[in-house]
Design an enzyme around this catalytic site. Structure first.
Site, PDB file in Angstrom:
ATOM      1  N   ASP A  94      12.228 -19.207 -44.402  1.00 49.62           N
ATOM      2  CA  ASP A  94      13.243 -19.909 -45.172  1.00 49.62           C
ATOM      3  C   ASP A  94      12.499 -21.037 -45.873  1.00 49.62           C
ATOM      4  O   ASP A  94      11.620 -21.653 -45.285  1.00 49.62           O
ATOM      5  CB  ASP A  94      14.321 -20.478 -44.232  1.00 49.62           C
ATOM      6  CG  ASP A  94      15.444 -21.155 -44.994  1.00 49.62           C
ATOM      7  OD1 ASP A  94      15.877 -20.594 -46.023  1.00 49.62           O
ATOM      8  OD2 ASP A  94      15.890 -22.233 -44.572  1.00 49.62           O
ATOM      9  N   GLU A 101      13.373 -14.978 -49.199  1.00 51.22           N
ATOM     10  CA  GLU A 101      14.568 -14.874 -50.023  1.00 51.22           C
ATOM     11  C   GLU A 101      14.159 -15.070 -51.474  1.00 51.22           C
ATOM     12  O   GLU A 101      13.358 -15.947 -51.776  1.00 51.22           O
ATOM     13  CB  GLU A 101      15.521 -16.003 -49.638  1.00 51.22           C
ATOM     14  CG  GLU A 101      16.840 -15.529 -49.153  1.00 51.22           C
ATOM     15  CD  GLU A 101      17.689 -16.678 -48.644  1.00 51.22           C
ATOM     16  OE1 GLU A 101      18.889 -16.488 -48.566  1.00 51.22           O
ATOM     17  OE2 GLU A 101      17.160 -17.750 -48.320  1.00 51.22           O
ATOM     18  N   CYS A 155      25.624 -16.268 -38.436  1.00 51.63           N
ATOM     19  CA  CYS A 155      25.063 -16.533 -37.106  1.00 51.63           C
ATOM     20  C   CYS A 155      24.065 -15.416 -36.783  1.00 51.63           C
ATOM     21  O   CYS A 155      24.417 -14.235 -36.822  1.00 51.63           O
ATOM     22  CB  CYS A 155      26.179 -16.571 -36.062  1.00 51.63           C
ATOM     23  SG  CYS A 155      25.582 -16.536 -34.357  1.00 51.63           S
ATOM     24  N   CYS A 162      25.381 -13.332 -33.427  1.00 49.25           N
ATOM     25  CA  CYS A 162      26.496 -12.387 -33.395  1.00 49.25           C
ATOM     26  C   CYS A 162      26.873 -11.890 -34.792  1.00 49.25           C
ATOM     27  O   CYS A 162      27.808 -11.111 -34.946  1.00 49.25           O
ATOM     28  CB  CYS A 162      27.715 -13.016 -32.727  1.00 49.25           C
ATOM     29  SG  CYS A 162      28.509 -14.283 -33.738  1.00 49.25           S
ATOM     30  N   CYS A 187      28.003 -21.822 -33.447  1.00 52.01           N
ATOM     31  CA  CYS A 187      28.799 -20.698 -33.923  1.00 52.01           C
ATOM     32  C   CYS A 187      30.141 -20.674 -33.175  1.00 52.01           C
ATOM     33  O   CYS A 187      30.162 -20.619 -31.945  1.00 52.01           O
ATOM     34  CB  CYS A 187      28.035 -19.401 -33.689  1.00 52.01           C
ATOM     35  SG  CYS A 187      29.026 -17.940 -34.051  1.00 52.01           S
ATOM     36  N   CYS A 237      30.520 -17.120 -31.057  1.00 49.90           N
ATOM     37  CA  CYS A 237      29.772 -16.795 -29.838  1.00 49.90           C
ATOM     38  C   CYS A 237      29.240 -18.028 -29.113  1.00 49.90           C
ATOM     39  O   CYS A 237      28.675 -17.919 -28.024  1.00 49.90           O
ATOM     40  CB  CYS A 237      28.633 -15.828 -30.148  1.00 49.90           C
ATOM     41  SG  CYS A 237      27.241 -16.599 -30.989  1.00 49.90           S
ATOM     42  N   ASP A 255      17.852 -24.209 -40.407  1.00 49.56           N
ATOM     43  CA  ASP A 255      16.767 -23.533 -41.105  1.00 49.56           C
ATOM     44  C   ASP A 255      16.189 -22.373 -40.299  1.00 49.56           C
ATOM     45  O   ASP A 255      15.871 -21.320 -40.842  1.00 49.56           O
ATOM     46  CB  ASP A 255      15.652 -24.532 -41.451  1.00 49.56           C
ATOM     47  CG  ASP A 255      16.172 -25.647 -42.357  1.00 49.56           C
ATOM     48  OD1 ASP A 255      17.040 -25.361 -43.193  1.00 49.56           O
ATOM     49  OD2 ASP A 255      15.711 -26.792 -42.212  1.00 49.56           O
TER      50      ASP A 255
HETATM   51 ZN   LIG Z   1      27.558 -16.333 -33.295  1.00 49.88          ZN
END
Ligand SMILES: [Zn+2]
Length: 272
Positions: A76, A160, A213, A216, A232, A235, A242
């Site tokens: 990233d 990316e 996330c 999950c 998150c 989960c 980052d």
């Molecule tokens: Zn999650």
């Protein structure tokens, strides 16, 4: 100026150029193989550089076909840290431009005060060009070392594709972004990877790497730029913004490699 042939290195400290003769030169490393072409360029500060392209007779290695997930890294790219790897490693942005900006601004001011066409103006112009050159050299050196290491340590590197142009419209960020020069770093990663038979995987910029996330795969509706850590809601996993993004980029990269038959399917884990 390009010399297609007949260029020779004389005793490791000079170059023979057709029609020019023997010129003293500092060779940065020993040449391997046969000289193909030599390109001579002059910088604004009046220095001459010769780039020598050699053919070492070694074919480019075949791209690696069995990539293991441990040997894939996701990157990233940020501003406070230039590169954040999925391993958790954060590479500081050297802020080269920021550090030298004051110096550059001072020299530019001196230049603007000098009378056009005067000898003093010319001297001031060379000083400004020198300051620019130092920034470019330092940045290049840093990027070469970083890209070399990342390519040596991994079989595939996932990045990316950033819309740098769009981001440059934001003037406050523009300077830092230009400073980080992500595009140039990716270019260096790309050709170094090809030379080593490794892979650079580009992830589409629409992929929400920050808001998803990595544990999950549930996606946040929004995540403000200021949120460096988040949990998150689905989960309960705690994320460093980052590193989570880098892990998602890695995961997307692995999916692409699998689709191309370059990596076998296995469980992708989140390391947090
Ligand atoms: Zn999650």
């Amino acid at each position: 100026m390009s010399y297609p042939q007949r260029v020779k290195v004389v005793e490791g400290r000079a170059l023979y150029l057709p029609k020019v003769g023997v010129v003293k030169a500092v060779l940065h490393r020993a040449l391997v193989g046969k000289i193909k072409t030599v390109t001579v360029s002059r910088t604004k500060t009046g220095k001459y550089y010769a780039s020598i392209l050699c053919d070492d007779g070694q074919p480019t290695p075949e791209p690696i076909k069995e990539i293991t997930e441990e040997n894939v890294t996701g990157l990233d790219m940020g501003l406070s840290h230039l590169v954040i790897a999925s391993t958790g490693e954060k590479q500081n942005n050297p802020h080269i431009l920021k550090r030298t900006a004051t110096n550059l601004r001072r020299k530019q001011k001196v230049l603007s005060r000098k009378k056009k066409g005067s000898a003093n103006r010319n001297k001031a112009r060379v000083l400004v060009a020198k300051a620019h050159e130092r920034v470019a050299n330092a940045r290049n050196d840093f990027q070469h070392k970083l890209s070399r290491r990342l390519v040596d340590e991994n079989q595939a590197i996932c990045v990316e594709t950033l819309k740098v142009k769009n981001m440059l419209k934001n003037r406050r960020l523009a300077k830092s972004i230009a400073d980080a020069a992500w595009g140039e770093l990716v270019r260096k990663l790309d050709y170094k990877a090809i030379w080593a038979g490794k892979h650079l995987v580009r992830i589409d910029s629409w992929y929400p790497s920050s808001k998803t996330c990595c544990h999950c795969a549930s996606k946040m509706a929004s995540l403000p730029l200021s949120a460096r850590q988040w949990t998150c809601p689905a989960c309960g996993a705690a994320h460093d913004r980052d590193i989570n993004a880098a892990l998602n980029i890695k995961q997307q990269g692995i999916l692409q490699l699998q689709a191309e038959g370059l990596s076998r399917r296995a469980t992708v884990r989140c390391c947090l």
